[in-house]
Design an enzyme around this catalytic site. Sequence first.
Site, PDB file in Angstrom:
ATOM      1  N   HIS A  18      34.414  56.937 -33.673  1.00  0.00           N
ATOM      2  CA  HIS A  18      33.375  57.591 -34.478  1.00  0.00           C
ATOM      3  C   HIS A  18      33.544  59.100 -34.349  1.00  0.00           C
ATOM      4  O   HIS A  18      32.980  59.732 -33.447  1.00  0.00           O
ATOM      5  CB  HIS A  18      31.982  57.160 -34.005  1.00  0.00           C
ATOM      6  CG  HIS A  18      30.864  57.639 -34.886  1.00  0.00           C
ATOM      7  ND1 HIS A  18      30.033  56.791 -35.584  1.00  0.00           N
ATOM      8  CD2 HIS A  18      30.456  58.891 -35.209  1.00  0.00           C
ATOM      9  CE1 HIS A  18      29.155  57.498 -36.279  1.00  0.00           C
ATOM     10  NE2 HIS A  18      29.389  58.782 -36.056  1.00  0.00           N
ATOM     11  N   HIS A  20      34.213  62.561 -37.094  1.00  0.00           N
ATOM     12  CA  HIS A  20      34.292  62.973 -38.500  1.00  0.00           C
ATOM     13  C   HIS A  20      35.389  64.011 -38.721  1.00  0.00           C
ATOM     14  O   HIS A  20      35.616  64.890 -37.891  1.00  0.00           O
ATOM     15  CB  HIS A  20      32.940  63.527 -38.959  1.00  0.00           C
ATOM     16  CG  HIS A  20      31.880  62.484 -39.071  1.00  0.00           C
ATOM     17  ND1 HIS A  20      31.578  61.850 -40.261  1.00  0.00           N
ATOM     18  CD2 HIS A  20      31.049  61.935 -38.144  1.00  0.00           C
ATOM     19  CE1 HIS A  20      30.605  60.971 -40.063  1.00  0.00           C
ATOM     20  NE2 HIS A  20      30.270  61.005 -38.782  1.00  0.00           N
ATOM     21  N   ARG A  73      38.965  73.620 -49.717  1.00  0.00           N
ATOM     22  CA  ARG A  73      39.035  73.908 -51.152  1.00  0.00           C
ATOM     23  C   ARG A  73      40.269  73.333 -51.853  1.00  0.00           C
ATOM     24  O   ARG A  73      40.259  73.173 -53.064  1.00  0.00           O
ATOM     25  CB  ARG A  73      39.005  75.427 -51.376  1.00  0.00           C
ATOM     26  CG  ARG A  73      37.776  76.141 -50.799  1.00  0.00           C
ATOM     27  CD  ARG A  73      36.526  75.814 -51.562  1.00  0.00           C
ATOM     28  NE  ARG A  73      35.346  76.490 -51.019  1.00  0.00           N
ATOM     29  CZ  ARG A  73      34.941  77.716 -51.379  1.00  0.00           C
ATOM     30  NH1 ARG A  73      35.645  78.425 -52.244  1.00  0.00           N
ATOM     31  NH2 ARG A  73      33.853  78.231 -50.845  1.00  0.00           N
ATOM     32  N   ASP A 140      33.833  57.174 -45.956  1.00  0.00           N
ATOM     33  CA  ASP A 140      32.392  56.938 -45.944  1.00  0.00           C
ATOM     34  C   ASP A 140      31.687  57.574 -47.127  1.00  0.00           C
ATOM     35  O   ASP A 140      32.115  58.580 -47.684  1.00  0.00           O
ATOM     36  CB  ASP A 140      31.768  57.363 -44.610  1.00  0.00           C
ATOM     37  CG  ASP A 140      31.453  58.840 -44.513  1.00  0.00           C
ATOM     38  OD1 ASP A 140      32.214  59.642 -45.071  1.00  0.00           O
ATOM     39  OD2 ASP A 140      30.448  59.181 -43.869  1.00  0.00           O
ATOM     40  N   GLY A 172      25.626  60.615 -43.396  1.00  0.00           N
ATOM     41  CA  GLY A 172      24.550  61.457 -43.903  1.00  0.00           C
ATOM     42  C   GLY A 172      23.200  61.033 -43.357  1.00  0.00           C
ATOM     43  O   GLY A 172      23.100  60.237 -42.421  1.00  0.00           O
ATOM     44  N   HIS A 199      26.766  54.050 -40.579  1.00  0.00           N
ATOM     45  CA  HIS A 199      25.836  54.666 -39.636  1.00  0.00           C
ATOM     46  C   HIS A 199      24.475  53.981 -39.803  1.00  0.00           C
ATOM     47  O   HIS A 199      24.054  53.692 -40.928  1.00  0.00           O
ATOM     48  CB  HIS A 199      25.622  56.148 -39.964  1.00  0.00           C
ATOM     49  CG  HIS A 199      26.790  57.041 -39.687  1.00  0.00           C
ATOM     50  ND1 HIS A 199      28.057  56.777 -40.118  1.00  0.00           N
ATOM     51  CD2 HIS A 199      26.857  58.239 -39.047  1.00  0.00           C
ATOM     52  CE1 HIS A 199      28.866  57.767 -39.746  1.00  0.00           C
ATOM     53  NE2 HIS A 199      28.167  58.663 -39.092  1.00  0.00           N
ATOM     54  N   GLU A 202      20.075  55.791 -35.842  1.00  0.00           N
ATOM     55  CA  GLU A 202      20.066  56.992 -35.002  1.00  0.00           C
ATOM     56  C   GLU A 202      18.743  57.725 -35.191  1.00  0.00           C
ATOM     57  O   GLU A 202      17.993  57.930 -34.240  1.00  0.00           O
ATOM     58  CB  GLU A 202      21.229  57.920 -35.342  1.00  0.00           C
ATOM     59  CG  GLU A 202      21.237  59.178 -34.456  1.00  0.00           C
ATOM     60  CD  GLU A 202      22.240  60.236 -34.895  1.00  0.00           C
ATOM     61  OE1 GLU A 202      22.594  61.080 -34.054  1.00  0.00           O
ATOM     62  OE2 GLU A 202      22.641  60.231 -36.068  1.00  0.00           O
ATOM     63  N   ASP A 280      31.721  62.239 -32.370  1.00  0.00           N
ATOM     64  CA  ASP A 280      31.049  62.455 -33.654  1.00  0.00           C
ATOM     65  C   ASP A 280      31.558  63.712 -34.376  1.00  0.00           C
ATOM     66  O   ASP A 280      32.452  63.628 -35.216  1.00  0.00           O
ATOM     67  CB  ASP A 280      29.536  62.491 -33.454  1.00  0.00           C
ATOM     68  CG  ASP A 280      28.766  62.202 -34.729  1.00  0.00           C
ATOM     69  OD1 ASP A 280      29.387  61.883 -35.751  1.00  0.00           O
ATOM     70  OD2 ASP A 280      27.525  62.298 -34.708  1.00  0.00           O
TER      71      ASP A 280
END
Length: 341
Positions: A18, A20, A73, A140, A172, A199, A202, A280
């Site tokens: 987990h 990102h 970008r 995700d 999110g 997710h 939490e 995370d």
Amino acid sequence: MISSITDFIAGLPKAELHVHHVGSASPRIVAELAARHPTAGVPADVEKLAEYFTFSDFAHFIQVYLSVVDLIRDADDVRTLTYEVARDMTAQNIRYAELTITPYSSVNRGIPAEAFLEAIEDARLAAESELGIVLRWCFDIPGEAGLPSAEETARIATTLTPEGLISFGLGGPEIGVPRGQFAPYFDQARAIGLHSVPHAGETTGPETIWDSIRLLGAERIGHGTSATRDPELLRYLAEHQIALEVSPTSNLATRAVGSLAEHPLPDLVKAGVLVTINSDDPPMFSTDLNREYGIAADLLGLDEAGIGALAKNAVTASFAPDTVKADVLHEIDTYLADCAH
């Protein structure tokens, strides 16, 4: 000779489940990207980034996170970010990682999906051959962007399917973003063999975890810390070996828990739930996976053998190829044996 638990953890071969993609950008990389793209409003000074990454609550965290997303970008930015994240992981003896990637955020900002996927795949293959780390992807849905983002994420996942893609997630905010509305998109992803890893639980209660299991077919749960409020859910998670991806510092930084002393990790382990330790969004939370293992060891009162068992949990709960699982488990066992002498 291992002189401390900190040194032991630093040398321990590990897997991470987990973590990102954008949230793993080190201050050095964020500062570089911020200098390239000053209109994003992110500080281009490494020291100022520490203050920028101090969050008042989960909503503020999402706001800051999305400002960093806006630094990505073009495909070169994507490739640089991905490879440098792998380099940082390798420095922590992470052998295998499932990196949560949100293609919609970049595609929505003008990077063609094909170019985005080519960039992450190029970085993945280079990282494996040059750094020795095996990466896989979880695509995700950014829940705050609603159903259009779900539709586009599912389209990219099911029609462009890059070689490294193994799972489908939902990130999110949890509050105000019901899990059930995303069921059709998870159905599409699962139909082509992707694993379900949303997710849940939490910043919301156990019902969000139940919805993720019943409606989204969750095989692992991102966070899931509120499961301790529901004994029936704890029994179900333990019986079905649905692993939780726990990130203690993240839970503290986003105010999901009031203090580390209050963290439910010990109660989850006591209930027999399969728990994995993760970072995370590590630079944003001034942490890394080694530090999270140290925190977990303190909370659980673990010795070296116990920490090694915790590391094995992540390998067991992963969706890594069997050969990779066997290799990493063997590395852990060898390391433990060497440290015992």
